[in-house]
Design a protein around this motif. Sequence first.
Motif, PDB file in Angstrom:
ATOM      1  N   LEU A  56       0.828  -1.210   0.000  1.00 20.90           N
ATOM      2  CA  LEU A  56       0.000   0.000   0.000  1.00 20.90           C
ATOM      3  C   LEU A  56       0.861   1.259   0.000  1.00 20.90           C
ATOM      4  N   ASP A  57       1.933   1.233   0.788  1.00 21.76           N
ATOM      5  CA  ASP A  57       2.833   2.394   0.852  1.00 21.76           C
ATOM      6  C   ASP A  57       3.466   2.672  -0.508  1.00 21.76           C
ATOM      7  N   PHE A  58       3.843   1.607  -1.212  1.00 26.27           N
ATOM      8  CA  PHE A  58       4.465   1.776  -2.524  1.00 26.27           C
ATOM      9  C   PHE A  58       3.486   2.444  -3.487  1.00 26.27           C
ATOM     10  N   TYR A  59       2.238   1.995  -3.451  1.00 29.87           N
ATOM     11  CA  TYR A  59       1.245   2.608  -4.345  1.00 29.87           C
ATOM     12  C   TYR A  59       1.054   4.078  -4.019  1.00 29.87           C
ATOM     13  N   TRP A  60       0.825   4.396  -2.756  1.00 29.83           N
ATOM     14  CA  TRP A  60       0.507   5.775  -2.395  1.00 29.83           C
ATOM     15  C   TRP A  60       1.703   6.702  -2.560  1.00 29.83           C
ATOM     16  N   SER A  61       2.905   6.183  -2.441  1.00 36.53           N
ATOM     17  CA  SER A  61       4.080   7.012  -2.737  1.00 36.53           C
ATOM     18  C   SER A  61       4.105   7.388  -4.214  1.00 36.53           C
ATOM     19  N   GLY A  62       3.784   6.438  -5.078  1.00 40.75           N
ATOM     20  CA  GLY A  62       3.749   6.719  -6.503  1.00 40.75           C
ATOM     21  C   GLY A  62       2.587   7.610  -6.901  1.00 40.75           C
ATOM     22  N   ARG A  63       1.566   7.624  -6.104  1.00 43.50           N
ATOM     23  CA  ARG A  63       0.360   8.403  -6.381  1.00 43.50           C
ATOM     24  C   ARG A  63       0.445   9.826  -5.821  1.00 43.50           C
ATOM     25  N   ALA A  64       1.426  10.096  -4.949  1.00 41.20           N
ATOM     26  CA  ALA A  64       1.451  11.317  -4.139  1.00 41.20           C
ATOM     27  C   ALA A  64       1.355  12.594  -4.967  1.00 41.20           C
ATOM     28  N   ALA A  65       2.156  12.727  -6.010  1.00 38.45           N
ATOM     29  CA  ALA A  65       2.197  13.980  -6.773  1.00 38.45           C
ATOM     30  C   ALA A  65       0.849  14.265  -7.431  1.00 38.45           C
ATOM     31  N   GLU A  66       0.278  13.266  -8.093  1.00 40.73           N
ATOM     32  CA  GLU A  66      -1.014  13.448  -8.758  1.00 40.73           C
ATOM     33  C   GLU A  66      -2.127  13.686  -7.743  1.00 40.73           C
ATOM     34  N   TYR A  67      -2.061  12.982  -6.635  1.00 44.42           N
ATOM     35  CA  TYR A  67      -3.076  13.110  -5.600  1.00 44.42           C
ATOM     36  C   TYR A  67      -3.100  14.536  -5.050  1.00 44.42           C
ATOM     37  N   HIS A  68      -1.929  15.061  -4.754  1.00 40.61           N
ATOM     38  CA  HIS A  68      -1.849  16.422  -4.230  1.00 40.61           C
ATOM     39  C   HIS A  68      -2.315  17.439  -5.268  1.00 40.61           C
ATOM     40  N   ALA A  69      -1.860  17.286  -6.503  1.00 29.46           N
ATOM     41  CA  ALA A  69      -2.202  18.249  -7.541  1.00 29.46           C
ATOM     42  C   ALA A  69      -3.708  18.321  -7.754  1.00 29.46           C
ATOM     43  N   HIS A 110       2.064   6.663   6.640  1.00 26.53           N
ATOM     44  CA  HIS A 110       3.026   5.561   6.535  1.00 26.53           C
ATOM     45  C   HIS A 110       3.732   5.526   5.186  1.00 26.53           C
ATOM     46  N   SER A 111       3.247   6.333   4.231  1.00 24.42           N
ATOM     47  CA  SER A 111       3.835   6.354   2.889  1.00 24.42           C
ATOM     48  C   SER A 111       4.925   7.427   2.804  1.00 24.42           C
ATOM     49  N   PRO A 112       6.174   7.036   2.602  1.00 27.02           N
ATOM     50  CA  PRO A 112       7.249   8.040   2.520  1.00 27.02           C
ATOM     51  C   PRO A 112       7.022   9.066   1.421  1.00 27.02           C
ATOM     52  N   GLY A 113       6.459   8.636   0.294  1.00 26.51           N
ATOM     53  CA  GLY A 113       6.203   9.567  -0.792  1.00 26.51           C
ATOM     54  C   GLY A 113       5.171  10.605  -0.423  1.00 26.51           C
ATOM     55  N   MET A 114       4.136  10.202   0.290  1.00 24.89           N
ATOM     56  CA  MET A 114       3.119  11.142   0.733  1.00 24.89           C
ATOM     57  C   MET A 114       3.689  12.120   1.749  1.00 24.89           C
ATOM     58  N   VAL A 115       4.491  11.622   2.679  1.00 26.34           N
ATOM     59  CA  VAL A 115       5.087  12.504   3.677  1.00 26.34           C
ATOM     60  C   VAL A 115       5.995  13.534   3.011  1.00 26.34           C
ATOM     61  N   SER A 116       6.781  13.101   2.041  1.00 28.96           N
ATOM     62  CA  SER A 116       7.646  14.033   1.315  1.00 28.96           C
ATOM     63  C   SER A 116       6.817  15.087   0.592  1.00 28.96           C
ATOM     64  N   ALA A 117       5.705  14.663  -0.028  1.00 31.58           N
ATOM     65  CA  ALA A 117       4.835  15.610  -0.723  1.00 31.58           C
ATOM     66  C   ALA A 117       4.234  16.608   0.252  1.00 31.58           C
ATOM     67  N   ALA A 118       3.824  16.131   1.418  1.00 33.58           N
ATOM     68  CA  ALA A 118       3.238  17.018   2.426  1.00 33.58           C
ATOM     69  C   ALA A 118       4.270  18.017   2.941  1.00 33.58           C
ATOM     70  N   GLN A 119       5.480  17.544   3.194  1.00 36.07           N
ATOM     71  CA  GLN A 119       6.524  18.429   3.707  1.00 36.07           C
ATOM     72  C   GLN A 119       6.909  19.486   2.675  1.00 36.07           C
ATOM     73  N   ALA A 120       6.899  19.106   1.408  1.00 36.52           N
ATOM     74  CA  ALA A 120       7.233  20.065   0.349  1.00 36.52           C
ATOM     75  C   ALA A 120       6.117  21.085   0.153  1.00 36.52           C
ATOM     76  N   ALA A 121       4.877  20.631   0.228  1.00 41.53           N
ATOM     77  CA  ALA A 121       3.748  21.522  -0.014  1.00 41.53           C
ATOM     78  C   ALA A 121       3.439  22.416   1.183  1.00 41.53           C
ATOM     79  N   HIS A 122       3.738  21.920   2.378  1.00 38.52           N
ATOM     80  CA  HIS A 122       3.389  22.652   3.600  1.00 38.52           C
ATOM     81  C   HIS A 122       4.583  22.669   4.547  1.00 38.52           C
ATOM     82  N   PRO A 123       5.626  23.428   4.237  1.00 41.59           N
ATOM     83  CA  PRO A 123       6.861  23.393   5.031  1.00 41.59           C
ATOM     84  C   PRO A 123       6.689  23.817   6.488  1.00 41.59           C
ATOM     85  N   ASP A 124       5.619  24.523   6.806  1.00 44.09           N
ATOM     86  CA  ASP A 124       5.399  24.960   8.185  1.00 44.09           C
ATOM     87  C   ASP A 124       4.654  23.925   9.027  1.00 44.09           C
ATOM     88  N   LEU A 125       4.163  22.852   8.379  1.00 47.50           N
ATOM     89  CA  LEU A 125       3.448  21.808   9.094  1.00 47.50           C
ATOM     90  C   LEU A 125       4.407  20.786   9.689  1.00 47.50           C
TER      91      LEU A 125
END
Length: 257
Positions: free
Chosen positions: A22-35, A97-112
């Motif tokens: 599941l983590d692998f999928y959501w990491s790959g999905r992170a950029a499109e999901y956020h956009a 739990h998805s490293p890709g999602m966490v990276s996307a969140a940290q990049a999009a919201h650096p103050d969070l």
Amino acid sequence: MTTAATTETSAITETAALQDRLDFYWSGRAAEYHAHQVSGARAAIDRELWASVFATALDGCGREGSGALDILDVGTGSGYLASLLADAGHRVTGVDHSPGMVSAAQAAHPDLRVLIGDAHAPGILASSLDAVVNRYVLWTLPDPVAAARAWRTLLRPGGTVVAVDATWFPHGVDPAMKVPSADGEDAFVRTYDPATLGALPLGTAASMEDFAEVFLVAGFTDVIVKPLPQVAELDLRFGVAPGHESRPHFVVTARCP
């Protein structure tokens, strides 16, 4: 002879393998999901909708009944809900739990404050929160009751859980479903195959009451589930995310004794 310890070890290994998948999928999905969440004609209206839903659900929560709350956003993804609640003045931590999602969140919201963490064991200090929130998380948990029990230990007495979800796949995933992902448009279908859905207790749930039952079993009180027809209205007006179909949404609230 199979021992209890061997069986338990096997179950833990299978759960870890499932989570890795599941983590692998959501990491790959992170950029499109956020956009998708932050762009397009629907983005601003959606944000107003979810701000209203969570403000209503959190009203009266906290030791003083008002003001800034200590909130954990479990399965924060790219930080959408955590950001929304932080903008409302709350003290918010997001975990995923998805490293890709966490990276996307940290990049999009650096103050969070966004951390890698397991929904079933978020790694947050016990009795330190006014609320635990999530959106579109319960359906994809391997053990939602265990997760809810863990969230209860994090809440102060009288604290609240607010969970938004939908009955996404009561008849399984359409094999023709295509969702933009770094791993290909068929990545969702390959990840959430019948075996995976069968391992997720709410993956094929057909009723919002199934989600409410999780919190009753986990020892919460004042469990209330309410439909959110306004989501379907926006789906009709603006359309849905690529590869998705409009499904009945609802919000579950539950109180820590």
